[in-house]
Design a protein around this motif. Sequence first.
Motif, short mmCIF file in Angstrom:
data_model
loop_
_atom_site.label_atom_id
_atom_site.label_comp_id
_atom_site.label_asym_id
_atom_site.label_seq_id
_atom_site.Cartn_x
_atom_site.Cartn_y
_atom_site.Cartn_z
N HIS A 14 76.77 56.63 152.05
CA HIS A 14 77.70 57.01 153.12
C HIS A 14 79.14 56.96 152.62
O HIS A 14 79.52 56.02 151.91
N TYR A 15 79.91 57.94 153.05
CA TYR A 15 81.33 58.00 152.68
C TYR A 15 82.11 56.85 153.31
O TYR A 15 81.88 56.49 154.47
N HIS A 16 83.03 56.27 152.56
CA HIS A 16 83.90 55.20 153.05
C HIS A 16 85.35 55.67 153.16
O HIS A 16 85.92 55.72 154.24
N SER A 17 85.96 56.03 152.04
CA SER A 17 87.36 56.46 152.01
C SER A 17 87.67 56.97 150.62
O SER A 17 86.85 56.86 149.70
N SER A 18 88.88 57.51 150.44
CA SER A 18 89.26 58.02 149.12
C SER A 18 90.65 57.54 148.76
O SER A 18 91.41 57.05 149.61
N GLN A 19 90.98 57.72 147.49
CA GLN A 19 92.25 57.23 146.98
C GLN A 19 92.74 58.09 145.82
O GLN A 19 92.00 58.28 144.85
N LEU A 55 90.71 61.46 141.48
CA LEU A 55 90.58 61.16 142.89
C LEU A 55 89.35 60.28 143.04
O LEU A 55 88.24 60.69 142.72
N MET A 56 89.55 59.03 143.47
CA MET A 56 88.44 58.11 143.65
C MET A 56 87.88 58.29 145.05
O MET A 56 88.60 58.14 146.05
N VAL A 57 86.60 58.62 145.14
CA VAL A 57 85.93 58.83 146.42
C VAL A 57 84.98 57.66 146.65
O VAL A 57 84.01 57.49 145.91
N GLY A 58 85.28 56.83 147.64
CA GLY A 58 84.55 55.60 147.85
C GLY A 58 83.37 55.75 148.78
O GLY A 58 83.42 56.48 149.78
N PHE A 59 82.29 55.03 148.46
CA PHE A 59 81.07 55.09 149.25
C PHE A 59 80.48 53.70 149.45
O PHE A 59 80.76 52.77 148.68
N THR A 60 79.65 53.59 150.47
CA THR A 60 78.74 52.46 150.62
C THR A 60 77.33 53.02 150.43
O THR A 60 77.08 54.19 150.72
#
Length: 323
Positions: A236-241, A249-254
């Motif tokens: 699942h998508y969390h956030s990006s930075q 581009l760091m795309v954060g997930f759980t």
Amino acid sequence: MDSPTLPRRNTFAGLSLILDRVAERRDESLWISELAASDSARYLLIDPLGQTYLPTDGQTLRWLDAAERERLLGDVKASFLGLTDERPNFLLALDDDKRAGELEHALGARRAGLRDIGLLLPVDEAGLFAYGKGLAHWQRETRHCPYCGSPLVLVASGHRAQCTNTACGRMQFPRTDAAVIVIVEHEGACLLGRQAGWPKGRYSTLAGFVEPGESLEDAVRREVAEESGVIVGDVHYHSSQPWPLPQSLMVGFTATAVDRTIRLRDHELEEARWFTPQDIVDGMADGSFLPSLPLSVSYRLLEHWLRERAGLELDALVAQHKR
């Protein structure tokens, strides 16, 4: 885990709330020139190492105004970053380190990198520094046409590079490399790893670059399997930075693991372990566990997981055990 509502934005993120990039007007050279000469214009300096300038006794950016720019760096082509409250913001990327050093002396300033001051700057300035650093890196690394080898010239206020060979004429655009970063959990524990060169006790969420033909979710599953041998199910998508170190581009997930089997495969990690919230609390207390720096989305992923799973605040734990 469901996608969260973030209590605060990731570092460098949220620039669109304060900056109008006015991308549709970057080719209007007369308008850009008028903005550049206006009394309200300000210029962000980036040296050849990607550092910027700060006052020696402060934690804010040392901008140049239009008069200073003309006097000190009138020959350096400026790139338009956008408007903040109708104020024009420009980038001046320096290629000559000797000149960058002389400018430091002339301004009575000091230089610092994004990692060093990203958390110390005001939020808007941190975002603009990240933006300018990423654009300057692309400009510096993109000097020749990848098709014919001819020199490129910057156009569109520094946001495109055009081949000077009339028989080619291809256009190049700023590049951002997508990378995924993920906190994996399994029945009350999260998976964290460490690289050999990191400070003793530091563990972080797993990350890696997206490959051609991959969705972001597929990249999460592949990277976790390659680094730790753990098989991931739901993602699942969390956030990006934005992460212009130099151009990611760091795309954060759980994510949720199928089981806890760990088998290091690509030797990128020295160790991978499962941590319960109590393991993290105990490790921070005895010094055997250090989280990622708050600058990174990795910190935010762990922060979110601890809050959701145990009602713990990572900031409070860090402050309690700060050494």
